[in-house]
Design a protein around this motif. Structure first.
Motif: not given
Lengths: 310, 442, 120
Positions: B37-59
């Motif tokens: 799917e080319k997306c990040i489904i989990k971002s361990k250690n990320a804060c709430v902003l980081g989690k949004a950053w990683f999860s919302e930047h699929s292509v």
């Protein structure tokens, strides 16, 4: 520059080989100076030019976070010394701390082919590499700061010398440094940990560590020698600029116990006189010691006339 | 690569990835990437902003790589159009740069140099006044590691890191144990100075509420006490802070072992701007007569520090740089983007990894809408919507490797999660610069 | 009253989802006002108000500020940065610094607006 080359018609100055202004060819094969090269080797006509060995600036500050901070401090200083670009060269600015492109071009214009950035904290190495990549033409390298490293202090304090050596070797390799640098060894712990205190003597305790500057200096001189680094530990001694500091410099050199060490900007570490009063020159005592001890090399340092950034 | 048979996802784990949402640039992220799917489904250690950053930047591969006047175009055509726009302009400007790699920033400055353009980063509307303050008075500086290991006094002045840099306090400055801070939080005092209570106030030991626009006065009062002067009682009315509180704060700052002043837009965006930041830097300098005291601006974007850093080393100046005369000049107010736009001077703009249409002052936005704009962004934004040439780019840190600079100037490498079909900023800037040089040579 | 644009966690997370999406537009058009000011102005949570600077105005919804530590922030309106606060940054003057007046914008507040009243 091609690795095979003939330079013709230039006036050659080569003090190491007693050539003093003679018009003659200089031949280069695979990056080394040789007697001759094939007829069809690329040729540069250096008529009317001097051909000389490139200058090596053994200790300068041209890249990294502290240098860049100095660039930021004085925009008005840059404004008086703009460095215009051309179709092929980048523009920049000069003054006390020029921008990187100007640094490379100006060094080359003055006849330097190598400049060594003398103080790089390990965490900053990547930044230094980026700046040096943007410093054109000249060869570059740098020395990594190890003399105030808390983790190394911890290993040294506990006598874990094998790990100490491995750690230093790792840092030199990981940061792509040329050798180890010491700046006012032990003093950072005093400054950061003891409300801006300083080191004034080589046998002074380094704040919370069971260590002295002398121990740190000795250990790093030994490691640099044991690792066979091409340039030994490069030391900015304690007590820079203070009257009477020549004693500290002599003690630092004695700490080497005959092993190779380099003392940098030694003129600022060659003062006699009393602390707090005007210095007198103790250059004779220092230069006699250096001359009597072939394991020691030194650079004199440069008094910068005019404006500075501090 | 792991085939997770329970969910039949084709995933991989990226360790020590770097989050570039804010200036903390946390480099201990552990990303679980869905390669199909080319997306990040989990971002361990990320804060709430980081989690949004990683999860919302699929292509979204259905998006066109480029639009010219709203119509789909090839990358080559878009680069040609962009080059023509910039070369034919009399006063082209380049702006943004805070959300891209230092490699791309270096290329952007090269492009500005060859174009004889104006180049500026988001610093000019963020911590530019900090840079101006330190130009006047210097900077007692540090790294976040030193703060973690030594700081027993942490002041948050005019900033709200709990909301804007969530891991600053938890990972670096307040919660962690350090070499000389064996008990973590218990060994530290946190003071929050602001015009209102925020989430950061909740973690502070002392909250100092001051009147809006009185930071300079309060900073000067603290400086006075640290220099042994007495204050005029009118300071209470001016700042809204009782004398006893001012004296208490001053003495706490003077008697700590290692103190740090973090600060943000509360100083740079309010009355006084660089006078405020200069006063704060001078307070830290004065406090060094008593103890060890440092400052650090809480930088907003992942690589805005890189933009300052790159511009400073390549040109000598941190932001607001103009190459019109063939060499760099710097002057806030003259070569900063808001001013250029408000005065209607720019006749073409290249906006890289930034969204001025969403954030600039109104008169600046109005002018920007009138001139041809080239935009570089991984996502559609208000700026890309009005652009003549809108380029879809891969996202730094998520798709694109490179270097970024943390708020304390430490360079951190990126470890991207998955590839993007879209070009990186650097992939576009290089051929764009070459084409500009070709056109200018004729 | 004085408008103070600021950053919030919600603004940061919705920004990542996309600036053209509703969640971002909503969060950047929501003003936080101290409960006592809302009471004084006769406002309830979710009411729409018009904020005006000179001839420029925006319509936003308002909610009471949620704070754990009491403060004296009467007279202040807090709203996340975005296109709505930008629309009220009507003065492009940076005082020669590059930084426009971005915080402490003096605004007139009018409301509650009837549901059918339009923006501007």
């Amino acid at each position: 520059m091609s690795s095979t080359l003939r330079i013709v018609n230039g006036k050659v100055y080569d003090p190491a080989n007693d050539i003093d202004g003679q018009v003659r060819d200089v031949c280069i094969l695979d990056g080394k100076i040789v007697d001759s090269v094939p007829e069809d080797a690329p040729t540069i006509d250096a008529h009317g030019m001097v051909v000389m060995p490139g200058g090596v600036d053994i200790h300068c500050h041209i890249a990294g976070s502290k240098v860049n901070l100095a660039r930021k401090f004085q925009p008005e200083d840059h404004r008086y010394d703009p460095h215009p670009g051309t179709e092929y060269t980048r523009s920049g600015s000069g003054g006390v701390v020029p921008s990187t492109f100007a640094t490379g071009y100006r060094y080359a214009t003055m006849g330097y082919t190598t400049a060594m950035e003398a103080a790089v904290p390990p965490l900053s190495a990547r930044h230094v590499l980026e700046e040096l990549e943007d410093t054109p033409i000249i060869d570059k390298g740098y020395y990594v700061l190890m003399g105030n490293n808390s983790m190394l202090h911890q290993l040294l304090e506990k006598g874990r010398m094998e790990e100490f050596r491995e750690a230093v070797a790792w840092w030199v390799k990981a940061t792509k440094a040329y050798t180890i640098k010491l700046v006012n060894p032990g003093a950072d712990e005093m400054w950061k940990g003891k409300k801006n205190a300083n080191i004034t003597a080589l046998d002074q305790k380094i704040h919370a560590f069971d260590l002295t500057p002398r121990k740190v200096i000795k250990a790093l001189i030994d490691v640099a020698n044991d690792l066979g680094l091409p340039h030994p530990a490069h030391i900015h001694c304690n007590n820079l600029g203070h009257s009477g500091n020549y004693e500290t410099t002599l003690e630092t050199m004695r700490t080497a116990e005959g092993r190779r060490v380099h003392i940098t900007h030694i003129q600022f570490h060659s003062y006699g006189g009393e602390v707090g009063k005007n210095p007198v020159s103790a250059a004779r005592a220092i230069s006699d010691f250096v001359n009597d001890n072939p394991n020691i090399s030194a650079d004199v340092g440069q008094v910068m006339f005019g404006k500075r950034s501090a | 690569m792991d085939k997770n048979t329970a969910t039949e996802k084709n995933t991989t784990i990226i360790k020590n990835a770097t989050c570039t949402f804010c200036g903390c640039v946390c480099d201990d992220m552990e990303l679980t990437v869905d390669l199909d799917e080319k997306c990040i489904i989990k971002s361990k250690n990320a804060c709430v902003l980081g989690k949004a950053w990683f999860s919302e930047h699929s292509v979204d591969e259905s998006r066109p790589v480029a639009l010219i006047d709203g119509k789909e175009a090839s990358l080559e055509d878009a680069i040609e159009e962009a080059a023509q726009i910039l070369v034919n302009a009399r006063f082209p400007i380049i702006y943004g740069l805070s959300d891209t790699t230092s490699e791309a920033q270096r290329q952007a400055v090269a492009m500005a140099d060859y174009l004889s353009a104006n180049i500026d980063s988001t610093s000019s509307v963020c911590h530019g006044p900090t840079g101006m303050g330190l130009q006047g008075v210097g900077e007692p500086t540090t790294t976040l590691g030193e703060v973690k290991n030594r700081a027993d006094m942490v002041v948050y002045w005019g900033c709200n890191p709990t909301d804007c840099h969530p891991r600053l306090s938890t990972h670096f400055t307040v919660m962690p144990k350090g070499m000389y801070i064996p008990n973590g939080r218990k060994d530290r005092t946190v003071i929050n100075v602001d015009i209102r209570s925020t989430s950061t106030t909740n973690i502070a030991d002392l909250f100092v509420q001051l009147k809006p626009g009185s930071d300079y006065e309060l900073l000067s009062a603290l400086r006075s006490i640290s220099r042994g002067r007495r204050l005029n009682p009118s300071i209470e009315e001016q700042t809204g802070v009782p004398m006893a509180t001012i004296e208490d704060v001053a003495h706490r700052l003077m008697s700590c072992n290692y103190g740090i002043l973090f600060f943000g837009m509360g100083l740079t965006m309010t009355r006084g701007r660089h006078y405020n930041t200069g006063a704060l830097h001078l307070l830290a300098a004065d406090l060094n007569e008593h103890t060890h005291f440092v400052v650090k601006p809480a930088r907003g974007h992942g690589n805005v520090t890189g933009a300052d850093t790159v511009m400073s080393w390549q040109t000598g100046y941190p932001f607001g740089v103009n190459f019109n005369r063939g060499y760099p000049r710097h002057e806030p107010g003259e070569f900063t983007t808001t001013d250029i736009l408000v005065r209607g001077e720019a006749d073409a703009a290249c906006i890289i990894a930034s969204d001025p249409i969403a954030n600039f002052a109104r008169p600046a936005i109005e002018h920007l809408k009138k001139i041809p704009v080239i935009s570089f962004d991984p996502k559609p934004t208000p700026t890309s919507q009005i652009a003549r040439v809108a380029l879809t780019t891969a996202c730094y840190g998520i798709n694109v490797p490179g270097t970024v600079y943390r708020m304390d100037d430490i360079p951190i490498p990126l470890r991207p999660a998955f590839e993007s079909p879209f070009p990186s900023d650097l992939d576009i800037l290089k051929p764009l610069t070459e084409r500009i040089r070709e056109l200018k040579a004729h | 009253m004085i408008l103070v644009p600021m950053r919030t966690t919600k603004q940061g997370t919705t920004l990542n989802a996309g600036k053209l999406k509703d969640a971002y537009k909503e969060t950047t058009s929501t003003a936080e006002i101290k409960q006592e000011d809302m009471d004084r102005l006769g406002l309830k949570k979710g009411d729409r108000v018009r904020l005006r600077v000179g001839t420029h105005a925006v319509v936003v919804s308002c909610i009471p500020r949620k704070i754990k530590v009491t403060d004296n922030s009467s007279g202040l309106i807090f709203m996340p940065y975005g296109p709505t606060t930008s629309a009220l940054m009507v003065d492009g003057d940076t005082a020669g610094t590059g930084m426009p007046a971005s915080k402490h914008l003096v605004v007139e507040i009018e409301g509650p607006l009837a549901p059918e009243e339009d923006d501007g």
